[in-house]
Design a protein around this motif. Structure first.
Motif, short mmCIF file in Angstrom:
data_model
loop_
_atom_site.label_atom_id
_atom_site.label_comp_id
_atom_site.label_asym_id
_atom_site.label_seq_id
_atom_site.Cartn_x
_atom_site.Cartn_y
_atom_site.Cartn_z
N VAL A 1 0.84 -1.19 0.00
CA VAL A 1 0.00 0.00 0.00
C VAL A 1 0.87 1.24 0.00
O VAL A 1 2.04 1.21 0.41
CB VAL A 1 -0.96 0.04 1.22
CG1 VAL A 1 -1.90 -1.14 1.19
CG2 VAL A 1 -0.18 0.09 2.53
N CYS A 2 0.30 2.34 -0.45
CA CYS A 2 1.00 3.63 -0.47
C CYS A 2 -0.06 4.72 -0.57
O CYS A 2 -1.15 4.48 -1.11
CB CYS A 2 1.96 3.71 -1.65
SG CYS A 2 2.80 5.31 -1.83
N CYS A 3 0.26 5.89 -0.09
CA CYS A 3 -0.68 7.00 -0.12
C CYS A 3 -0.68 7.63 -1.52
O CYS A 3 -0.53 8.85 -1.66
CB CYS A 3 -0.30 8.04 0.92
SG CYS A 3 1.46 8.52 0.86
N ASP A 4 -0.86 6.80 -2.53
CA ASP A 4 -0.82 7.24 -3.92
C ASP A 4 -1.56 6.23 -4.76
O ASP A 4 -1.29 5.03 -4.69
CB ASP A 4 0.64 7.37 -4.38
CG ASP A 4 0.78 8.10 -5.69
OD1 ASP A 4 0.27 7.57 -6.69
OD2 ASP A 4 1.40 9.17 -5.73
N SER A 5 -2.48 6.71 -5.59
CA SER A 5 -3.34 5.80 -6.35
C SER A 5 -2.57 4.97 -7.36
O SER A 5 -3.02 3.89 -7.76
CB SER A 5 -4.44 6.60 -7.06
OG SER A 5 -3.89 7.52 -7.98
N HIS A 6 -1.41 5.44 -7.81
CA HIS A 6 -0.66 4.70 -8.83
C HIS A 6 0.22 3.60 -8.27
O HIS A 6 1.07 3.05 -8.97
CB HIS A 6 0.14 5.67 -9.70
CG HIS A 6 -0.74 6.52 -10.56
ND1 HIS A 6 -0.98 7.85 -10.28
CD2 HIS A 6 -1.50 6.22 -11.64
CE1 HIS A 6 -1.83 8.33 -11.18
NE2 HIS A 6 -2.15 7.36 -12.01
N THR A 7 -0.04 3.24 -7.01
CA THR A 7 0.58 2.05 -6.43
C THR A 7 0.18 0.81 -7.21
O THR A 7 0.83 -0.24 -7.12
CB THR A 7 0.17 1.92 -4.95
OG1 THR A 7 0.43 3.17 -4.29
CG2 THR A 7 0.95 0.84 -4.24
N THR A 8 -0.89 0.91 -8.00
CA THR A 8 -1.30 -0.18 -8.88
C THR A 8 -0.15 -0.66 -9.77
O THR A 8 -0.16 -1.80 -10.24
CB THR A 8 -2.46 0.26 -9.78
OG1 THR A 8 -2.09 1.47 -10.47
CG2 THR A 8 -3.71 0.54 -8.97
N THR A 9 0.84 0.20 -9.99
CA THR A 9 2.02 -0.14 -10.78
C THR A 9 2.61 -1.49 -10.37
O THR A 9 3.00 -2.31 -11.20
CB THR A 9 3.11 0.93 -10.62
OG1 THR A 9 2.57 2.22 -10.93
CG2 THR A 9 4.33 0.65 -11.48
N MET B 1 -1.63 2.48 -14.98
CA MET B 1 -2.81 3.22 -15.40
C MET B 1 -4.11 2.45 -15.22
O MET B 1 -5.16 2.89 -15.68
CB MET B 1 -2.65 3.70 -16.84
CG MET B 1 -1.64 4.83 -16.97
SD MET B 1 -1.58 5.59 -18.61
CE MET B 1 -3.22 6.31 -18.74
N SER B 2 -4.05 1.31 -14.52
CA SER B 2 -5.28 0.58 -14.21
C SER B 2 -6.24 1.45 -13.41
O SER B 2 -7.46 1.37 -13.59
CB SER B 2 -4.96 -0.69 -13.41
OG SER B 2 -4.16 -1.57 -14.14
N LEU C 1 8.79 13.85 -20.88
CA LEU C 1 9.06 12.42 -20.78
C LEU C 1 9.46 12.13 -19.34
O LEU C 1 10.47 12.62 -18.85
CB LEU C 1 10.19 12.01 -21.73
CG LEU C 1 10.68 10.57 -21.62
CD1 LEU C 1 9.58 9.58 -22.01
CD2 LEU C 1 11.91 10.34 -22.49
N GLY C 2 8.64 11.34 -18.65
CA GLY C 2 8.91 11.02 -17.26
C GLY C 2 7.68 10.48 -16.58
O GLY C 2 6.76 9.99 -17.24
N SER C 3 7.65 10.53 -15.24
CA SER C 3 6.55 10.11 -14.37
C SER C 3 6.68 8.65 -13.98
O SER C 3 7.52 7.91 -14.52
CB SER C 3 5.18 10.36 -15.00
OG SER C 3 4.83 9.31 -15.89
N CYS C 4 5.81 8.21 -13.05
CA CYS C 4 5.83 6.82 -12.62
C CYS C 4 5.30 5.89 -13.70
O CYS C 4 5.45 4.68 -13.62
CB CYS C 4 5.02 6.64 -11.33
SG CYS C 4 3.26 7.08 -11.46
N THR C 5 4.69 6.46 -14.73
CA THR C 5 4.18 5.67 -15.84
C THR C 5 5.28 5.38 -16.85
O THR C 5 5.41 4.25 -17.34
CB THR C 5 3.04 6.41 -16.56
OG1 THR C 5 2.10 6.87 -15.60
CG2 THR C 5 2.32 5.51 -17.54
#
Length: 466
Positions: A125-133, A222-223, A344-348
């Motif tokens: 878990v993490c306080c960030d929605s993109h933990t789905t990564t 991006m789920s 160009l960057g980001s957790c994605t």
């Protein structure tokens, strides 16, 4: 009846079944960054509690980190205060923290796998929605709120209501030049931003098997943009090969035992999913968003749609608002849309494979006159590797701005890296809502190859167009 991958991981972590339909789940790892965590620590202190398992907790500085230089002071007072509180809180509760300038620092969803903290079968878990990564590894990973962060810090558990399951079956192979980013944009365009609401998505099929680990992370990242709480991919030989190179992995017989368990983490043949979606990968092409949510996307060689193209009244209204905000005219070829900036960057898309893909397009070419291309690595390790491989020289020769610091940068616009009102960007981040990259900013979500080609052309373009 068999179990899905998500059900197997969930059931293995149930501490207690609750009478209200909720389960109390054990959490294997909690990741923290400087945003949304100060409240959790304040609540801990107010209640006289401590952190139950600091060794199963890890913090990093990513959202507010400057990228122009490692010694640059955070300009925004609130961001500067968040970073300071993160350092003080982690020190007080003995939580490992990767500060700006540390070798292991970077975006939380990038460094978790790099540091060997993310493994199949874990709950993260993490306080960030993109933990789905992190579901790309066969982990059950999702974002949580500040009050839940406090609960996990104090108890190493979390109350959760069991979710539905969605299978996204992707047969066929992605054509040349089509990436995981295009795949997830095509899926969201099809099912909508609420298509996965209340579900955990499992991706499988020939196209998934062929993806690298970094591409799988992009897909699962991006789920959440499809409304799902998590995205997962069963671990396989690609997963094991990636993990074998990570620090802290067991060796010898212990490694063999881990892999033997990880092989069991896949949905049973007779598992039943609540929803199934099939998307033929061989039919896809590069995608680009035209509106103000990721579902408002079309193939790059398509045109800007008209509100009348949508049968649903709510979708028509959303299209009208998006077209007005984005200043686009229906029927305009997407490849005629010029941009001011490329990010160009980001957790994605801030991993080394993403930088390599962009460098492959930029090699021997120049960024268009008057256009700013900003490249921000997802972690300090990614930057070091890019320099070792000579990618920094390719970026410099092309006239791109390869930043010194690693972090969220323009994706979240929480520091100096933001667009001015009315500016238009081709961006490899994950969200394009109004003001996401700066007040009045206009964002077109694209893949790394399309971002690089767009920087050269000065308008939305694929590498094949150059």
């Amino acid at each position: 009846m068999g179990s899905t991958l998500a059900q197997k991981v969930w059931d293995a972590h149930v501490v207690r079944h609750g009478g209200s339909g909720e389960d109390l789940l054990y959490v294997d790892l909690q990741l923290l960054h400087e945003v949304n965590t100060p409240q959790a620590f304040d609540a801990l202190r107010a209640a006289g509690r401590t952190v139950r398992r600091p060794d199963l907790t890890m913090g990093t500085e990513d959202h507010n980190t400057p990228t122009l230089a490692l010694d640059r002071i955070i300009a925004d007072p609130s961001g500067r205060r968040q970073a300071q509180l993160m350092r003080e809180n982690c020190a007080q509760f003995s939580i490992p923290l990767h500060r700006l300038g540390d070798p292991g620092q970077g975006i939380v969803h990038v460094i978790g796998p790099e540091l060997g903290l993310t493994r199949p079968g874990m709950t993260i878990v993490c306080c960030d929605s993109h933990t789905t990564t992190l579901g790309a590894f066969g982990a059950l990973a999702f974002g949580i709120g500040a009050s839940q962060v406090e609960h996990v810090l104090a108890t190493q558990t979390l109350r959760m209501r069991r979710m539905k399951s969605m299978l996204v079956e992707i047969p066929g192979r992605l054509p040349e030049g089509v990436t995981a980013k295009d795949l997830i944009l095509a899926l969201i365009a099809r099912i909508g931003t609420a298509g996965g609401q209340g579900h955990i998505i499992e991706y499988r099929g020939e196209a998934i098997d062929a993806l690298s680990m970094e591409a799988r992370m992009t897909l699962c990242n991006m789920s959440v943009e499809a409304g799902s709480r998590a995205g997962m991919i069963a671990p396989d030989e690609t997963t094991f090969a990636y993990l074998a190179q990570r620090p802290g992995m067991p060796q010898g017989e212990a490694w063999d035992a881990e892999v033997a368990y990880w092989r069991t983490l896949r949905s049973d043949e007779d598992a039943v999913f609540d929803t199934t979606v099939t998307l033929d990968a061989s039919t896809l092409s590069p995608y680009v968003s035209w509106g103000t949510n990721p579902a408002q996307a079309v193939p790059l060689d398509g045109r800007v749609p008209a509100p009348g193209d949508f049968a649903d009244e709510a979708e028509r209204a959303a299209a009208e608002r998006a077209l007005a905000y984005m200043d686009l005219r229906p029927g305009t070829p997407m490849k005629d849309v010029g941009v001011d900036t490329v990010f160009l960057g980001s957790c994605t898309n801030g991993r080394i494979e993403d930088l390599r893909a962009a460098a492959g397009v930029l090699r021997g070419r120049r960024v268009a006159d008057g256009l700013h291309m900003m490249i921000v690595p997802g972690s300090a390790q990614v930057r070091r590797q890019a320099v070792e491989e000579g990618l920094d020289r390719i970026f410099a020769e092309a006239g791109a701005d390869f930043r010194a610091g690693a972090g969220c940068s323009m994706c979240a616009a929480l520091n100096e890296d933001r667009l001015l009102p009315g500016q238009r960007a081709a961006s490899t981040n994950n969200r394009n809502f109004e003001g996401r990259q700066g007040k009045g900013s206009r964002t077109h979500i694209v893949s790394p190859p399309v971002a690089a080609a767009t920087a050269v052309a000065g308008r939305l373009a694929a590498p094949a167009d150059l």
